[in-house]
Scaffold this motif. Structure first.
Motif, mmCIF file in Angstrom:
data_model
loop_
_atom_site.group_PDB
_atom_site.id
_atom_site.type_symbol
_atom_site.label_atom_id
_atom_site.label_comp_id
_atom_site.label_asym_id
_atom_site.label_seq_id
_atom_site.Cartn_x
_atom_site.Cartn_y
_atom_site.Cartn_z
ATOM 1 N N ARG A 197 0.831 -1.211 0.000
ATOM 2 C CA ARG A 197 0.000 0.000 0.000
ATOM 3 C C ARG A 197 0.864 1.258 0.000
ATOM 4 N N SER A 215 -5.061 -1.365 -5.859
ATOM 5 C CA SER A 215 -5.744 -2.438 -5.131
ATOM 6 C C SER A 215 -6.230 -3.556 -6.051
ATOM 7 N N ALA A 260 -9.587 -0.076 3.986
ATOM 8 C CA ALA A 260 -10.092 0.971 3.096
ATOM 9 C C ALA A 260 -9.521 0.802 1.694
ATOM 10 N N TRP A 261 -8.265 0.444 1.618
ATOM 11 C CA TRP A 261 -7.581 0.237 0.332
ATOM 12 C C TRP A 261 -8.167 -0.932 -0.444
ATOM 13 N N TYR A 271 -5.775 7.868 6.080
ATOM 14 C CA TYR A 271 -5.980 7.026 4.894
ATOM 15 C C TYR A 271 -7.461 6.681 4.754
ATOM 16 N N TYR A 272 -8.107 6.391 5.855
ATOM 17 C CA TYR A 272 -9.537 6.080 5.849
ATOM 18 C C TYR A 272 -10.330 7.269 5.307
ATOM 19 N N LYS A 309 -9.167 9.719 3.386
ATOM 20 C CA LYS A 309 -8.814 9.976 1.989
ATOM 21 C C LYS A 309 -9.547 9.042 1.042
ATOM 22 N N HIS A 310 -10.002 7.910 1.548
ATOM 23 C CA HIS A 310 -10.775 6.979 0.733
ATOM 24 C C HIS A 310 -12.278 7.206 0.882
#
Length: 325
Positions: free
Chosen positions: A96, A102, A143-144, A191-192, A194-195
């Motif tokens: 990641r 992904s 999330a990714w 990161y969560y 941003k997604h």
């Protein structure tokens, strides 16, 4: 800061996992160029090597956070031996962070849901466990990969300490936050967000965690004003779970860009530490190598110029200097 052509050429002569980021963030290449380099991660170099090591059940090394063959009573578990970095969570973190799309791991989220359990209480993989660093990695990785991790996101709201940060030792009774744990938690929450999965409550929680580090100017204890520990000013790649001024400053760059904010002036002491470590030719040295089992090495040994640290250091200073000019 404009990189001299020799230094930029040295950075571009790198594995696709690094090259595409240098093209995007330092060389100013068009998206068609760096996207083409990014697409190579799954097909060659470090990314392809690590993908090839995935087990049929979706895991790496047969375990969630530790390899299946890890002996918790053996010499590898002794203090100072260094934990292994080969199991599923660390392998996902690495891919990641390198920017692997992904789609290259299609079906992995489902395989891990079916086959992977945490070493702690045999809990299901995408439910997380009690360690905030592990939960932060799982939040970001979920999330990714498209897993359902909203429960972990709520967990961070419930386990934020009164001083604004987090501590992986909370389960042992710790009530004061840790630099390491707080930074890792912030990375997962960002990161969560941003997604597209975070809420205003998550953002407020993240901002409070950022304030914990900013009050300490990323380096110092609040009680004495002294350097929190020598590790704060030592730079090593991969970052792993360990805190450093460079690791933290790179996070704050990402957060400021996401929030469309200028750099916080309280980052200045950390920026000075990063700048002071830069050598006359513009590179940074690898200062240490975190002990522990790895699949393969991806950067220079200690004492030699590091392409990865030079990339991160250059990117942070570019961002800071552009905003402050």
């Amino acid at each position: 800061m404009t990189l001299n052509p020799a230094l930029l050429g040295w950075l571009l002569d790198a594995d696709p996992a690094l090259r595409w980021q240098v093209e995007r963030d330092l060389a100013g290449a068009p998206a068609t160029v760096w996207n083409a380099s990014r697409a190579r991660i799954a097909k060659e170099g470090f990314g392809a090597q690590l993908l090839a090591l995935q087990d049929p059940d979706g895991q790496w090394a047969g375990g969630a956070f530790f390899p299946k063959d890890f002996d918790f009573q053996g010499p590898e578990a002794a203090e100072g031996a260094g934990q292994p970095w080969t199991a599923t969570t660390w392998s996902l973190n690495t891919l990641r962070d390198w920017g692997l799309e992904s789609e290259a791991l299609a079906g992995t989220a489902e395989l891990l849901a079916a086959n992977s359990r945490w070493e702690y209480d045999n809990l299901p993989y995408w439910g997380g466990e009690v360690d905030c660093c592990i939960n932060a990695y799982t939040l970001a990785n979920g999330a990714w990969l498209g897993a359902e991790v909203s429960g972990i996101a709520r967990w961070f709201l419930d386990h934020q300490l009164s001083d604004g940060g987090w501590n992986c030792e909370w389960v042992e009774g710790a009530t004061r936050s840790s630099f390491h744990s707080t930074l890792n938690s912030l990375k997962g929450l960002l990161y969560y967000e941003k997604h597209g999965a975070g809420t205003e409550v998550h953002r407020a929680t993240r901002r409070a965690g950022e304030e914990y580090l900013l009050q300490r100017r990323l380096l110092y204890t609040l009680s004495t004003g002294e350097l929190v520990a020598p590790w704060a000013t030592r730079f090593a790649y991969p970052f792993r779970w360990l805190y450093s001024a460079l690791n933290a400053a790179d996070y704050f760059r990402a957060a400021a860009l996401h929030d469309d904010l200028a750099p916080d002036p309280r980052l200045a002491p950390a920026i000075s530490v990063i700048r002071a470590a830069r050598r006359p030719d513009g590179s940074w040295l690898q200062e240490r190598r975190h002990p522990g089992r790895v699949w393969f090495e991806v950067d220079a040994p200690p004492g030699e110029p590091s392409k990865w640290i030079t990339f991160y250091g250059s990117r942070v200073l570019d961002w800071w200097d552009a905003a402050m000019s």
